[in-house]
Design an enzyme around this catalytic site. Structure first.
Site, mmCIF file in Angstrom:
data_model
loop_
_atom_site.group_PDB
_atom_site.id
_atom_site.type_symbol
_atom_site.label_atom_id
_atom_site.label_comp_id
_atom_site.label_asym_id
_atom_site.label_seq_id
_atom_site.Cartn_x
_atom_site.Cartn_y
_atom_site.Cartn_z
ATOM 1 C CE LYS A 141 5.745 -0.854 9.650
ATOM 2 N NZ LYS A 141 4.691 -0.238 8.867
ATOM 3 C CG HIS A 161 -4.032 -35.233 17.329
ATOM 4 N ND1 HIS A 161 -4.192 -36.459 17.940
ATOM 5 C CD2 HIS A 161 -5.087 -35.078 16.496
ATOM 6 C CE1 HIS A 161 -5.297 -37.033 17.459
ATOM 7 N NE2 HIS A 161 -5.854 -36.209 16.590
ATOM 8 C CD GLU A 195 9.330 -5.773 7.055
ATOM 9 O OE1 GLU A 195 9.158 -4.686 6.450
ATOM 10 O OE2 GLU A 195 8.966 -5.952 8.228
ATOM 11 C CD GLU A 243 -1.663 -4.208 11.431
ATOM 12 O OE1 GLU A 243 -0.442 -4.437 11.520
ATOM 13 O OE2 GLU A 243 -2.253 -4.154 10.336
ATOM 14 C CE LYS A 278 -3.459 2.421 2.718
ATOM 15 N NZ LYS A 278 -4.353 2.429 3.869
ATOM 16 N N GLY A 313 -4.819 -1.639 5.151
ATOM 17 C CA GLY A 313 -4.005 -2.776 4.690
ATOM 18 C C GLY A 313 -4.658 -4.115 4.971
ATOM 19 N NE ARG A 314 -6.331 -3.528 11.056
ATOM 20 C CZ ARG A 314 -5.664 -2.385 11.125
ATOM 21 N NH1 ARG A 314 -4.506 -2.259 10.499
ATOM 22 N NH2 ARG A 314 -6.122 -1.369 11.837
HETATM 23 O O1 F6P Z 1 2.452 -4.185 9.851
HETATM 24 C C1 F6P Z 1 2.045 -2.903 9.606
HETATM 25 C C2 F6P Z 1 1.483 -2.727 8.238
HETATM 26 O O2 F6P Z 1 1.387 -1.357 8.020
HETATM 27 C C3 F6P Z 1 0.150 -3.417 8.006
HETATM 28 O O3 F6P Z 1 -0.914 -2.683 8.487
HETATM 29 C C4 F6P Z 1 0.152 -3.579 6.538
HETATM 30 O O4 F6P Z 1 -0.805 -4.499 6.110
HETATM 31 C C5 F6P Z 1 1.578 -4.043 6.312
HETATM 32 O O5 F6P Z 1 2.332 -3.277 7.240
HETATM 33 C C6 F6P Z 1 2.102 -3.871 4.930
HETATM 34 O O6 F6P Z 1 2.082 -2.547 4.530
HETATM 35 P P1 F6P Z 1 2.252 -2.152 3.021
HETATM 36 O O7 F6P Z 1 1.148 -2.749 2.251
HETATM 37 O O8 F6P Z 1 2.209 -0.653 3.005
HETATM 38 O O9 F6P Z 1 3.578 -2.671 2.548
#
Ligand code: F6P
Length: 555
Positions: free
Chosen positions: A516, A388, A216, A357, A210, A271-272
């Site tokens: 972060k 189990h 990452e 979240e 987003k 995002g979620r």
């Molecule tokens: O973990 C925090 C967060 O901002 C989430 O809310 C989001 O889904 C994820 O990182 C990934 O963010 P992006 O889509 O901006 O890479």
């Protein structure tokens, strides 16, 4: 911070619930069932192909009436209207919350701030449809003129968990010639494993972010990009092998992806909650745009149910309020998601982000302490495996954890008897958690098996089950795109209702920021020791240990 319900900070209904809970005491579910033969039929609800049995919760009709009152007093109806209408209910980010708009059918309109959002939504949907069809029929060609065989989604959190969970759940609808891969972890192992199995000439990378600033995702995307260019021998290959899904066109272009190959969405999609937007591109590629529309239709049907059904028959509201009862009045610290269907194996992880979240907050919208517990720890695994592993704790542990048992009614054409075994186990576990087993029953059972009295006495405490442990049983007619859409939207609205009752902002996530920020500093410090970033002794020692190790490896 309070450790349990804090009636002094709450309204009279909350206080009435606290008193009601004290009155109920440890009244056993067995007694509640015995006292009311109609309990099971009264405590069930059904909508959009989903059936909910919530009778195995430690509630009475009075509990439910008070919980519904609590929701009304929290302004649930007004907040729901505000969300669906596009009011900026995410106040800390000054954003509307409109994932529900993404699943509205064509032919409807939604005007927010004088603009019809549906025009933009449908335009992106159409671009995705056209692009995915090209890939699926093999007319989108890689740099050497070959069609795409592998799709790698690079994203994390909401840009990974949703499409991954859905692609796993809907595998029977998958295009036979496209393999889907998901890379979220930045440790290098996951991207390496995927790159070792795919062919650069036939692989499409989706960089899904987003913000397009997520460390990452960008680290993995850069590695994939270099890998492709090395093998293609020409940077021009990127245009045939990389597409982006983002709200940040500038960063996408800076990364080196032509914005003609970008599918956009909007800041009003959290995002979620973004699976329904272009973030769902891997799903469209896997099952096709028509099937994706069915997923949207399922979610939309649940939206309509949630928006219009009275609280007493409203699935998301009922589940949300039972959750609050368990968390705040019965002190349940966690909540288990136990799907009895292998294809739903990523659902617990998906719901973990959705719930924790969204509602893992300690202050209300006005910044004052929330005064009670909010999001529980959401955890789980496919239930049959859980039996189990962690179910021992559920049955006899010192803490109790409410469980959502999720079953799918449709028997597969093939190996139908397996379905019966799984279903039997699911129902039996809910029954066992609720009923328990008394010392008398244990003794009688052992006596019948010929166990000597002395041994019976020793074993009774170990073999007794307290029971009275609550669960919901949720039955999905079939695990198809429509059904899955209803299930996901059900949990989204459940999360929303809880956030409204607690008064928190379910749509921001400031709690992920500090880590972060510090990671960026630590990353610098791992490379070069400076005094610029003072750390505590523990963190400093860990950084130093890493640096020493890196030096030794280099020597
Ligand atoms: O973990 C925090 C967060 O901002 C989430 O809310 C989001 O889904 C994820 O990182 C990934 O963010 P992006 O889509 O901006 O890479």
């Amino acid at each position: 911070m309070t450790t349990s319900a804090n009636p002094s900070a709450k309204n009279s209904t909350w206080q009435a619930l606290t008193a009601h809970r004290a009155e109920l005491g440890d009244h056993h579910l067995n007694a509640l069932f015995a006292a009311d033969p109609a309990r099971a039929t009264r405590m069930q609800a059904e909508a959009c192909g989903l059936f909910l049995d919530y009778s195995k919760n430690r509630v009475t009709a009075d509990t439910l009436a008070l919980m519904f009152q609590l929701a009304r007093e929290a302004g649930l109806s007004e907040r729901t209207t505000a969300m669906f209408d596009g009011a900026r209910i995410n106040t800390t980010e000054r954003r509307a919350v409109l994932h529900t708009a993404l699943r509205r059918p064509a032919g409807t309109s939604l005007t927010v701030d004088g603009q019809d959002l549906m025009t933009d939504i449908l335009a992106v949907r159409e671009r995705i449809r056209r692009f995915s069809e090209q890939v699926r029929v093999g007319s989108w060609l890689g740099y050497s003129g070959r069609p795409i065989t592998d799709v790698v989604n690079i994203g994390i959190g909401g840009s990974d968990l949703g499409p991954l969970m859905v692609c796993e759940a809907l595998k029977p609808y998958a295009h036979p010639g496209l393999r889907m891969h998901f890379v979220s972890n930045v440790d290098g192992v996951q991207i390496d494993d995927v790159l070792n199995t795919v062919n650069p000439q036939t692989t499409l990378f989706i960089v899904a972010s987003k913000t397009f600033t997520t460390q990452e995702t960008l680290t993995n995307a850069h590695t994939a990009r270099s890998w492709l260019i090395d093998r293609a021998g020409d940077e021009a290959a990127v245009a045939r092998h990389f597409v982006a899904v983002s709200t940040n066109a500038e960063a996408v272009s800076r990364f080196g992806i032509d914005t003609a190959n970008m599918f956009g969405f909007w800041d009003w999609v959290g995002g979620r909650y973004s699976l329904w937007s272009a973030i769902g591109l891997p799903v469209v590629l896997q099952i096709g745009a028509d099937r994706f529309d069915e997923l949207l239709a399922g979610a939309h049907a649940m939206d309509e149910h949630f928006r219009t059904a009275p609280l007493e028959r409203n699935l998301p509201a009922i589940m949300a309020l039972l959750g609050i009862w368990n968390i705040d009045f019965l002190d349940a610290p966690t909540h288990v998601i136990a799907p009895y269907h292998q294809r739903l194996h990523r659902l617990p992880a998906y719901l973990q982000q959705l719930d924790m979240e969204s509602n893992g907050k300690s202050v209300k919208l006005d910044g004052t302490p929330v005064g009670c517990h909010t999001s529980p720890v959401i955890w789980g695994e496919p239930g049959i495996n859980g039996q189990h592993a962690y179910f021992q704790m559920l049955h006899q542990g010192t803490r109790f954890a409410p469980v959502d048992f999720i079953g799918v009614m449709e028997r597969p054409a093939h190996l139908g008897h397996h379905h019966r075994v799984a279903f039997a186990n699911m129902v039996a576990q809910a029954e066992a958690l609720m009923r328990g087993k008394s010392a008398t029953e244990v003794a009688a059972e052992m006596r019948a098996a010929g166990v000597v009295e002395e041994r019976i006495d020793t074993l009774i405490p170990h073999r007794v089950f307290p029971g009275n442990r609550p669960s919901n049983t949720l039955l999905l007619e079939r695990l198809d795109p429509f059904g899955l859409g209803t299930l996901i939207a059900l949990y989204e609205h459940r999360t929303f209702v809880q956030g409204v009752v607690w008064g928190v902002n379910s749509f921001d996530q400031w709690g992920v920021e500090l880590g972060k920020q510090l990671a960026a500093r630590v990353l610098d410090d791992l490379a070069v020791a400076t005094d610029a970033n003072p750390h505590d002794a523990s963190t400093a020692a860990l950084i130093e240990r890493y640096r020493q190790h890196t030096r030794q490896v280099a020597d």
